[in-house]
Motif scaffolding. Structure first.
Motif, PDB file in Angstrom:
ATOM      1  N   GLU A 200       0.829  -1.208   0.000  1.00 57.62           N
ATOM      2  CA  GLU A 200       0.000   0.000   0.000  1.00 57.62           C
ATOM      3  C   GLU A 200       0.864   1.260   0.000  1.00 57.62           C
ATOM      4  O   GLU A 200       0.631   2.199  -0.779  1.00 57.62           O
ATOM      5  N   SER A 201       1.890   1.296   0.844  1.00 57.12           N
ATOM      6  CA  SER A 201       2.746   2.483   0.888  1.00 57.12           C
ATOM      7  C   SER A 201       3.576   2.611  -0.386  1.00 57.12           C
ATOM      8  O   SER A 201       3.874   3.717  -0.826  1.00 57.12           O
ATOM      9  N   GLU A 202       3.939   1.489  -0.998  1.00 60.05           N
ATOM     10  CA  GLU A 202       4.708   1.528  -2.237  1.00 60.05           C
ATOM     11  C   GLU A 202       3.857   2.096  -3.369  1.00 60.05           C
ATOM     12  O   GLU A 202       4.330   2.890  -4.186  1.00 60.05           O
ATOM     13  N   PHE A 206       3.503   7.815   1.257  1.00 61.33           N
ATOM     14  CA  PHE A 206       3.159   8.110   2.654  1.00 61.33           C
ATOM     15  C   PHE A 206       3.733   9.460   3.061  1.00 61.33           C
ATOM     16  O   PHE A 206       4.660   9.980   2.437  1.00 61.33           O
ATOM     17  N   ALA A 210       3.787   8.886   9.134  1.00 62.87           N
ATOM     18  CA  ALA A 210       2.616   8.030   8.912  1.00 62.87           C
ATOM     19  C   ALA A 210       2.749   6.713   9.663  1.00 62.87           C
ATOM     20  O   ALA A 210       1.753   6.116  10.074  1.00 62.87           O
ATOM     21  N   ALA A 214       8.683   6.120   9.027  1.00 65.25           N
ATOM     22  CA  ALA A 214       8.453   7.151   8.000  1.00 65.25           C
ATOM     23  C   ALA A 214       9.103   8.465   8.425  1.00 65.25           C
ATOM     24  O   ALA A 214       8.451   9.391   8.899  1.00 65.25           O
ATOM     25  N   GLY A 220       4.357   7.731  -3.931  1.00 61.02           N
ATOM     26  CA  GLY A 220       4.103   6.350  -4.343  1.00 61.02           C
ATOM     27  C   GLY A 220       4.291   6.175  -5.842  1.00 61.02           C
ATOM     28  O   GLY A 220       4.526   7.130  -6.579  1.00 61.02           O
ATOM     29  N   ARG A 257      -1.932   9.546  -0.002  1.00 59.19           N
ATOM     30  CA  ARG A 257      -0.799   8.965   0.713  1.00 59.19           C
ATOM     31  C   ARG A 257      -1.210   8.501   2.110  1.00 59.19           C
ATOM     32  O   ARG A 257      -2.118   9.083   2.716  1.00 59.19           O
ATOM     33  N   LEU A 258      -0.546   7.474   2.606  1.00 61.59           N
ATOM     34  CA  LEU A 258      -0.782   7.043   3.981  1.00 61.59           C
ATOM     35  C   LEU A 258      -0.451   8.198   4.923  1.00 61.59           C
ATOM     36  O   LEU A 258       0.582   8.849   4.787  1.00 61.59           O
TER      37      LEU A 258
END
Length: 382
Positions: A200-202, A206, A210, A214, A220, A257-258
């Motif tokens: 998900e972060s890739e 983020f 986060a 991080a 991303g 973004r996260l």
């Protein structure tokens, strides 16, 4: 030969500029960081030389973003084994440890130049069309490429289907290069190669803070592909929980973004690929049916190599020439028996296996002719 050098240390950067100015056959452009380089890199560049440890985007992330569009030489003063392995997995050909003398760097550049010349030569022999990345041609391949070319002109989502090793990423790159988005990034990401908790972060990036590690914000892959093509390989391996977020991103044309409350608009074309049976995965509750139809606007079935027999010897001879150049061997060729063996074998690993077999044969063969025995396929022919 036009070369980009990415180095954040101003003293090192200036030293390389001065030292390389003595070599008139090289046109050198330097950049203080990866982001500046990405703004300027285009098809006129032949090679990228980059440091690993740089602020913002480091060298490994930079190479991932380049995604094979340029050949890369990495230089670093504090390499670790893990970093070296990671760079090799990304296709980096040379890994130079600082300090090094300019002759060492020039030798690495010249090695790369010879390999590139060999590639251009064999690609020119095998096709007159813009079949970038294809080392052979056949009626079956041309039929698939005809569909791919038509689909490339649109922004429709394309799902590449076929066995492992048939060249799905080469097809994805071909679609990008024959599309209106050719001047924008081509970003490839393999779902099977990324730990589930990082996908998900890739994909979406983020913000700083986060999660625990991080320490700074990161864009991303959707953002990095802005205006271009995002290739999602092994899409069948995407975790079910992330699939809903991917579907929303494709439908709404925006990502978040996260750790952020702000959405970012995206303009990308998605090409995905799988060797899995997605219909079975849908039945088993492992893949979302709505995402399948969103990705599968145009399905493109890529036949296995055993159904593209005309390409086998073309690819084998091209890779033989490339590897002889790569290892500084006198040019080798295949005996008639070896050619018959190559054509008789079933190639369960497809083009990827053929490329590996030829490289091994070039290295281990004794003379200038590669015999059938030196292919080491005798006990595996069906």
């Amino acid at each position: 030969m036009k070369i980009a050098i990415v180095e954040d240390d101003i003293n090192m950067r200036k030293s390389l500029e001065i030292a390389m100015s003595d070599y008139k056959e090289f046109e050198i452009k330097t950049f203080k960081n990866a982001k500046d380089a990405l703004k300027s890199l285009d098809d006129t560049y032949d090679l990228v030389i980059t440091d690993i440890n740089m602020p913002g985007m480091d060298g490994i992330e930079f190479v991932k973003t380049l995604n094979g569009k340029f050949e890369v030489i990495i230089m670093t003063g504090n390499a670790t084994l893990q970093r070296a392995i990671e760079s090799i997995h990304l296709g980096v050909k040379d890994f130079l440890l600082k300090p090094f003398d300019v002759e060492t760097l020039v030798a690495a550049i010249k090695r790369e130049s010879e390999v590139q010349s060999a590639k251009k030569k064999v690609v020119g022999k095998t096709t007159k069309k813009k079949n970038s990345g294809f080392l052979g041609t056949s009626k079956v391949l041309e039929g698939v490429l005809n569909i791919a070319t038509k689909a490339a002109k649109t922004d429709a989502s394309i799902l590449l289907l076929g066995q492992s090793g048939v060249g799905k990423e080469v097809f994805a790159n071909y679609i990008h290069e024959n599309s209106p988005r050719i001047k924008k990034p081509f970003i490839a990401i393999n779902m099977a190669a990324i730990p589930e908790n990082l996908i998900e972060s890739e994909l979406f990036g983020f913000e700083k803070g986060a999660f625990t590690d991080a320490s700074e914000a990161k864009a991303g892959q959707f953002e990095l592909a802005q205006g271009g093509t995002l290739f999602l390989d092994e899409i069948g391996e995407m975790p079910y929980g992330v699939q809903a977020k991917l579907l929303r991103a494709l439908q709404e044309k925006e990502v978040r973004r996260l750790g952020s409350s702000k959405s970012i608009k995206i303009d990308i074309r998605v090409v995905s690929a799988t060797n899995a049976n997605l219909i079975e995965k849908i039945k088993n509750g492992e893949f979302r049916e709505d995402l399948y139809y969103r990705l599968n606007t145009i399905p493109l079935h890529i036949p296995p190599l055993k159904e593209r027999k005309d390409e086998i010897l073309q690819i084998a001879e091209s890779m033989c020439e490339i590897n002889c150049k790569k290892y500084d061997f006198t040019l080798k060729s295949f005996t008639e028996d070896a050619k018959e063996t190559l054509l008789s074998y079933d190639w369960p690993g497809n083009i990827r296996e053929l490329i590996s077999v030829v490289e091994r044969a070039v290295i281990l063969s004794e003379g200038l002719e590669i015999s059938s025995e030196e292919l080491f396929l005798q006990n595996r022919i069906n």
